[in-house]
Design an enzyme around this catalytic site. Structure first.
Site, mmCIF file in Angstrom:
data_model
loop_
_atom_site.group_PDB
_atom_site.id
_atom_site.type_symbol
_atom_site.label_atom_id
_atom_site.label_comp_id
_atom_site.label_asym_id
_atom_site.label_seq_id
_atom_site.Cartn_x
_atom_site.Cartn_y
_atom_site.Cartn_z
ATOM 1 C CD1 TRP A 173 25.092 -52.163 17.258
ATOM 2 C CD2 TRP A 173 25.499 -52.936 15.198
ATOM 3 N NE1 TRP A 173 25.988 -51.307 16.652
ATOM 4 C CE2 TRP A 173 26.254 -51.749 15.392
ATOM 5 C CE3 TRP A 173 25.611 -53.597 13.965
ATOM 6 C CZ2 TRP A 173 27.090 -51.213 14.420
ATOM 7 C CZ3 TRP A 173 26.448 -53.076 12.988
ATOM 8 C CH2 TRP A 173 27.176 -51.898 13.223
ATOM 9 C CG HIS A 211 23.500 -48.129 16.100
ATOM 10 N ND1 HIS A 211 24.509 -48.346 15.210
ATOM 11 C CD2 HIS A 211 22.356 -48.451 15.422
ATOM 12 C CE1 HIS A 211 24.031 -48.785 14.066
ATOM 13 N NE2 HIS A 211 22.724 -48.840 14.163
ATOM 14 N NE ARG A 237 24.287 -51.994 20.816
ATOM 15 C CZ ARG A 237 25.495 -51.516 20.596
ATOM 16 N NH1 ARG A 237 26.556 -52.196 20.979
ATOM 17 N NH2 ARG A 237 25.643 -50.360 19.971
ATOM 18 C CD GLN A 265 25.185 -45.763 20.605
ATOM 19 O OE1 GLN A 265 24.653 -45.367 19.572
ATOM 20 N NE2 GLN A 265 25.980 -46.822 20.637
ATOM 21 C CB VAL A 310 32.254 -44.735 8.932
ATOM 22 C CG1 VAL A 310 31.210 -43.817 9.526
ATOM 23 C CG2 VAL A 310 32.628 -45.855 9.890
ATOM 24 C CB ALA A 346 28.877 -40.370 11.283
#
Ligand code: PHE
Length: 372
Positions: A180, A201, A227, A241, A284, A340
């Site tokens: 990122w 995000h 970003r 998003q 995740v 998620a």
């Protein structure tokens, strides 16, 4: 006011300054009409014209009064003066209409000589506003999940390192941060750290939601992200998003697949196929990216501009919430599991509407915006 049928004195006489019975002569009528016409010619606006009309031809106007007074005269006089008075009345009415038209036309002419005023132009319809295409698609995405039992929450765009990274299992100095390109806020705390940034995000809201609520959790989080990036057809330095989070006892990867499959069908059509491939996101495990089969070429690929020959279109990142993330917010990862996902709103709109450059969204070109 009481009006006697044969007024020989009283209000009428005072109005005209004459005694109707004795002084009503043809000459008086001529004079009355003459001065009325003269006065009329000097008037230059509709309001003054109306006052004039009332004072001569109104119910208690001067000429009307004369006509009423006729009944007090004897027959012969009445005939002579009566016809004169009626002629005068007709004349004044005609002159009044004429002068009214003149004044109206003059006003029109005046306005037509002004370069910025064209009286022949049709009226301008008021410009109707509408929602920005991003707003529309964000709402559509959220509605698809709301229909499956998710709630909608929002969070801050100026975020803390803590939520944007640390709580998401991305420690300071970890190379995963390079995923990122971050816009940092020019502010240092006492420890010489730069703790604030523009969120890269919507994932920080995973931690914020879990910190403040207990399972079961089902939320989607729409919002703007930033970003530090050079822009091109598929990259903007700000974009939207929609994050999703479901945490409960017994949630499995099958729940993730089922939910996102249903979303793909709602957004892109009943016959959509989906594909999951392994991907890496620090928060995740396992992590995936999800693709749908290309709706433009029906998955054939060959020569397709939308899916670039592959037959598949990537639409989001997803995965099972990492146990470390659950631990960080104080959940017991032995008890709770969750999934998620995060998707780029403009990208969804680009796919749905065949938009070929993400920069169109925020270039403020009305010709682009009007199409939605
Ligand atoms: N936040 C990730 C991104 O912006 C997307 C993501 C969200 C991936 C949730 C997995 C789970 O790239």
């Amino acid at each position: 006011m009481h009006v006697s049928r044969r007024p020989t004195s009283g209000p009428y006489a005072i109005d005209l300054g004459i005694d109707l019975l004795n002084e009503l002569t043809p000459q008086i009528i001529e004079e009355l009409a003459g001065s009325a016409v003269e006065e009329l010619a000097a008037l230059d606006n509709l309001e003054a014209l109306d006052t004039w009309r009332v004072s001569y031809l109104g119910r208690r106007g001067r000429l009307t009064t004369v006509l009423r007074g006729l009944s007090a005269l004897d027959l012969e006089q009445r005939r002579e003066i009566g016809s004169l008075a009626n002629q005068a009345k007709q004349q004044l009415e005609e002159k009044f209409t004429e002068r009214t038209d003149e004044i109206k036309n003059a006003a029109l002419e005046l306005s037509s000589t002004r370069s910025d005023f064209d009286v022949t132009l049709p009226g301008r319809p008021p410009a109707g506003g509408r929602l920005h295409p991003t707003t529309q698609i964000v709402r559509e995405i959220c509605a698809a999940f709301v229909g499956m039992g998710f709630g909608v929450v929002e969070g801050p765009e100026v975020e803390l390192d803590r939520y944007n990274f640390e709580m998401l299992n991305i420690p300071k100095g970890h190379p995963a941060r390079d995923m990122w390109n971050t816009l940092w806020i020019d502010y240092q705390n006492e420890d010489g750290e730069q703790p604030m940034l523009l969120r890269t995000h919507t994932s920080p809201m995973q931690a914020r939601v879990m910190e403040t609520r207990q399972p079961p959790i089902r939320v989607v989080v729409p919002g703007k992200c930033y970003r530090y990036e050079a822009t091109d057809a598929t990259h903007e330095w700000h974009f939207f998003q929609v994050e999703g989070l479901a945490v409960d006892e017994g949630i499995t990867f099958a729940n993730l697949k089922g939910t996102l499959y249903e979303f793909a069908r709602r957004m892109f059509g009943e016959e959509r196929q989906v594909r999951f491939r392994c991907d890496y996101f620090p928060f995740v495990e396992p992590g995936v990216d999800m693709s749908i089969d290309c709706f433009a070429c029906d998955g054939n690929g060959q020569g397709c501009r939308i899916c670039r020959d592959s037959g598949w279109i990537e639409i989001m990142g997803a995965g099972m919430v990492h146990p470390k993330v659950l631990e960080r917010v104080g959940y017991d990862p032995q008890k709770y599991t969750g999934f998620a996902f995060g998707l780029g709103a403009e990208r969804i709109a680009m796919l749905k509407y065949g938009i070929d450059d993400i920069r169109h969204f925020y270039a403020n070109d009305i010709r682009f915006l009007q199409q939605f």
